[in-house]
Scaffold this motif. Structure first.
Motif, PDB file in Angstrom:
ATOM      1  N   CYS A  38       0.830  -1.208   0.000  1.00 28.87           N
ATOM      2  CA  CYS A  38       0.000   0.000   0.000  1.00 28.87           C
ATOM      3  C   CYS A  38       0.865   1.258   0.000  1.00 28.87           C
ATOM      4  N   GLY A  39       2.037   1.201   0.635  1.00 27.86           N
ATOM      5  CA  GLY A  39       2.924   2.357   0.647  1.00 27.86           C
ATOM      6  C   GLY A  39       3.455   2.677  -0.732  1.00 27.86           C
ATOM      7  N   ALA A  40       3.939   1.658  -1.428  1.00 23.62           N
ATOM      8  CA  ALA A  40       4.429   1.865  -2.791  1.00 23.62           C
ATOM      9  C   ALA A  40       3.301   2.326  -3.706  1.00 23.62           C
ATOM     10  N   PRO A  52       4.950   1.124 -11.699  1.00 24.04           N
ATOM     11  CA  PRO A  52       4.720   0.654 -10.327  1.00 24.04           C
ATOM     12  C   PRO A  52       5.799  -0.295  -9.825  1.00 24.04           C
ATOM     13  N   GLU A  53       6.304  -1.163 -10.701  1.00 23.40           N
ATOM     14  CA  GLU A  53       7.344  -2.105 -10.284  1.00 23.40           C
ATOM     15  C   GLU A  53       8.606  -1.372  -9.842  1.00 23.40           C
ATOM     16  N   GLU A  54       8.939  -0.288 -10.532  1.00 27.50           N
ATOM     17  CA  GLU A  54      10.121   0.485 -10.169  1.00 27.50           C
ATOM     18  C   GLU A  54       9.910   1.205  -8.845  1.00 27.50           C
ATOM     19  N   VAL A  55       8.711   1.737  -8.648  1.00 24.17           N
ATOM     20  CA  VAL A  55       8.408   2.400  -7.377  1.00 24.17           C
ATOM     21  C   VAL A  55       8.503   1.406  -6.227  1.00 24.17           C
ATOM     22  N   ASP A  56       7.951   0.221  -6.418  1.00 25.91           N
ATOM     23  CA  ASP A  56       7.992  -0.796  -5.365  1.00 25.91           C
ATOM     24  C   ASP A  56       9.435  -1.171  -5.038  1.00 25.91           C
ATOM     25  N   ARG A  57      10.273  -1.253  -6.060  1.00 25.59           N
ATOM     26  CA  ARG A  57      11.688  -1.550  -5.828  1.00 25.59           C
ATOM     27  C   ARG A  57      12.347  -0.443  -5.003  1.00 25.59           C
ATOM     28  N   CYS A  58      12.023   0.801  -5.324  1.00 27.23           N
ATOM     29  CA  CYS A  58      12.622   1.932  -4.618  1.00 27.23           C
ATOM     30  C   CYS A  58      12.126   2.028  -3.173  1.00 27.23           C
ATOM     31  N   VAL A  59      10.856   1.725  -2.957  1.00 27.46           N
ATOM     32  CA  VAL A  59      10.298   1.776  -1.603  1.00 27.46           C
ATOM     33  C   VAL A  59      10.807   0.615  -0.753  1.00 27.46           C
ATOM     34  N   GLN A  60      11.170  -0.496  -1.404  1.00 29.09           N
ATOM     35  CA  GLN A  60      11.688  -1.684  -0.718  1.00 29.09           C
ATOM     36  C   GLN A  60      10.649  -2.271   0.243  1.00 29.09           C
ATOM     37  N   THR A  61       9.489  -2.563  -0.331  1.00 29.11           N
ATOM     38  CA  THR A  61       8.404  -3.166   0.437  1.00 29.11           C
ATOM     39  C   THR A  61       8.858  -4.479   1.077  1.00 29.11           C
ATOM     40  N   GLY A  83      11.862   6.317  -1.104  1.00 27.12           N
ATOM     41  CA  GLY A  83      11.437   5.682  -2.345  1.00 27.12           C
ATOM     42  C   GLY A  83      10.955   6.679  -3.375  1.00 27.12           C
ATOM     43  N   ALA A  84      10.188   7.679  -2.939  1.00 29.86           N
ATOM     44  CA  ALA A  84       9.706   8.708  -3.863  1.00 29.86           C
ATOM     45  C   ALA A  84      10.861   9.517  -4.430  1.00 29.86           C
ATOM     46  N   GLU A  85      11.825   9.819  -3.584  1.00 24.74           N
ATOM     47  CA  GLU A  85      12.985  10.587  -4.057  1.00 24.74           C
ATOM     48  C   GLU A  85      13.788   9.792  -5.078  1.00 24.74           C
ATOM     49  N   GLU A  86      14.017   8.503  -4.794  1.00 23.42           N
ATOM     50  CA  GLU A  86      14.788   7.681  -5.723  1.00 23.42           C
ATOM     51  C   GLU A  86      14.028   7.441  -7.021  1.00 23.42           C
ATOM     52  N   ALA A  87      12.744   7.118  -6.917  1.00 21.38           N
ATOM     53  CA  ALA A  87      11.960   6.817  -8.116  1.00 21.38           C
ATOM     54  C   ALA A  87      11.811   8.031  -9.023  1.00 21.38           C
ATOM     55  N   SER A  88      11.844   9.227  -8.446  1.00 25.57           N
ATOM     56  CA  SER A  88      11.692  10.458  -9.227  1.00 25.57           C
ATOM     57  C   SER A  88      13.029  11.082  -9.595  1.00 25.57           C
TER      58      SER A  88
END
Length: 301
Positions: A52-54, A70-79, A108-113
Motif C-alpha cells: 500500500c505504501g508503494a 509501479p514495479e520500479e516504485v515498489d523496488r525503490c520503496v523496498q516493500t 522511495g519517492a525521491e529515488e523513483a523520481s
C-alpha cells in the motif's frame, strides 16, 4: 528554492500547534488535488502484497506530473513482506515491519523520481492540537500531496472485523468533515481518520495466526531476549503467546468453546502514524550539467 519546498524542509512542528479556530480563520476547509472522476480514472489499485505504501507513492508521483512504473516504485520503496511460512518468532518479527514505513516512502519517492520529489513527515502521536481538515487543505492548496499512515485497527465500525494491518493512503482532497483517499477510493469522516492517525506504534495479531505457528520447537524467548527493540519485552509478547497456547489447550480439553478467548496479541510496529507531505524539488543540475526536467506543479510554486 520554492516557497513550498522551503516550508517543507524548514518548518517546525510548531506549525501544527495552531488552534483550530486560528486555522479555520486562515483557510477554508475545502481543497482537491483531483475531482472524484479524476480520482476514479487516475488512482492506482494495490500493486502487490503489503504494497500500500508503494501504491501511494505511485499516485503521489502521478499527482506531481511524474510517471514511473509501479514495479520500479515498489523496488525503490523496498516493500517488506510477511514471512507466512516462518515459525512464530520470525513470523511476528515480519508482521511488525511488513509493508513500509513513512521513511521508506520518502526515500522511495525521491529515488523513483530521480530527486525531483521530496517528503516531510508530521507525526500525529502523541495527539497534536491541530484541526485536520483545514491543515490538510492549506497544504494541498500550496501544492503538496499528502499521504496518511494510519493504524486501521483503530476506529473500527461496530460489528466489523478488526483489520490486520496498518495502511498508507494518498489523500486527494478534503472538505468540511470529510477526507478523500485512494486505494481504496473512499470518503471518510475526518474524526475517524484523525483517530487512526493518532496511534501508538503497535499492531494487533490475531489469535489464530499465533496458534497455528506455535509449535513445541519454536523458541519464544527470542522475542524478548534477542531484539534490539525493548518493546517486545515490555509488551510481554512471549508471555501472551504462551498464555494463548495454555488457554487454548484447556478450553479444548474442557470443551468450553462458548467462552471468548482474547482475540489478539499486541506486538511492536515499525510504523509511525501521521501525514507525509510530498512536493516537487527545485531544478537541479546533475554532474553532467544536464537539466533535470521540471515537475508540472513546480510552475505554480
Amino acid at each position: 528554492m520554492s516557497p513550498l519546498l522551503t516550508c517543507l524542509c524548514c518548518c517546525s512542528d510548531a506549525l501544527m500547534e495552531l488552534s483550530p479556530a486560528a486555522q479555520v480563520d486562515m483557510e477554508s476547509d475545502e481543497a482537491m488535488l483531483w475531482t472524484l472522476q479524476e480520482a476514479v480514472e487516475r488512482q492506482t489499485l494495490q500493486i502487490g502484497a503489503s504494497a500500500c505504501g508503494a501504491t501511494a507513492v505511485v499516485d503521489v508521483l502521478k499527482a506531481l506530473g511524474i510517471e514511473v512504473a509501479p514495479e520500479e516504485v515498489d523496488r525503490c520503496v523496498q516493500t517488506k513482506l510477511r514471512r507466512n511460512e516462518a515459525l512464530l518468532p520470525d513470523y511476528l518479527l515480519s508482521r511488525s515491519e511488513a509493508g513500509a514505513t513513512h521513511a521508506q516512502l520518502i526515500s522511495g519517492a525521491e529515488e523513483a523520481s530521480s530527486g525531483q520529489v521530496i517528503g516531510r513527515f508530521f507525526h500525529f502521536h502523541p495527539p497534536r492540537r491541530v484541526s485536520l481538515v483545514p491543515w490538510l487543505a492549506r497544504w494541498i492548496r500550496s501544492g503538496a500531496v499528502p499521504v496518511a499512515t494510519m493504524n486501521m485497527q483503530r476506529a473500527v465500525p461496530k460489528g466489523e472485523e478488526i483489520p490486520d494491518a496498518w495502511h498508507h493512503q494518498l489523500i486527494f482532497g478534503v472538505m468540511r468533515n470529510a477526507v478523500f483517499m485512494t486505494n481504496p477510493l473512499d470518503v471518510v469522516i475526518d474524526t475517524e481518520v484523525h483517530e487512526r492517525l493518532c496511534s501508538d506504534s503497535v499492531l494487533l495479531v490475531r489469535r489464530e495466526d499465533v496458534l497455528q505457528r506455535l509449535t513445541p520447537d519454536c523458541c519464544l524467548s527470542d522475542l524478548s531476549q534477542n531484539q534490539s527493540d525493548p518493546r517486545w519485552k515490555s509488551l510481554d509478547v512471549e508471555g501472551m503467546a504462551i498464555c494463548f497456547s495454555v488457554i487454548h489447550q484447556v478450553k479444548r480439553m474442557a470443551e468450553q468453546q462458548e467462552h471468548e478467548l482474547t482475540s489478539h496479541i499486541t506486538i511492536p510496529a515499525a510504523y509511525k502514524s501521521g501525514i507525509t507531505l510530498f512536493a516537487c524539488a527545485t531544478l537541479q543540475r546533475d554532474k553532467n550539467s544536464k537539466t533535470v526536467p521540471n515537475c508540472r506543479c513546480c510552475e505554480d510554486f
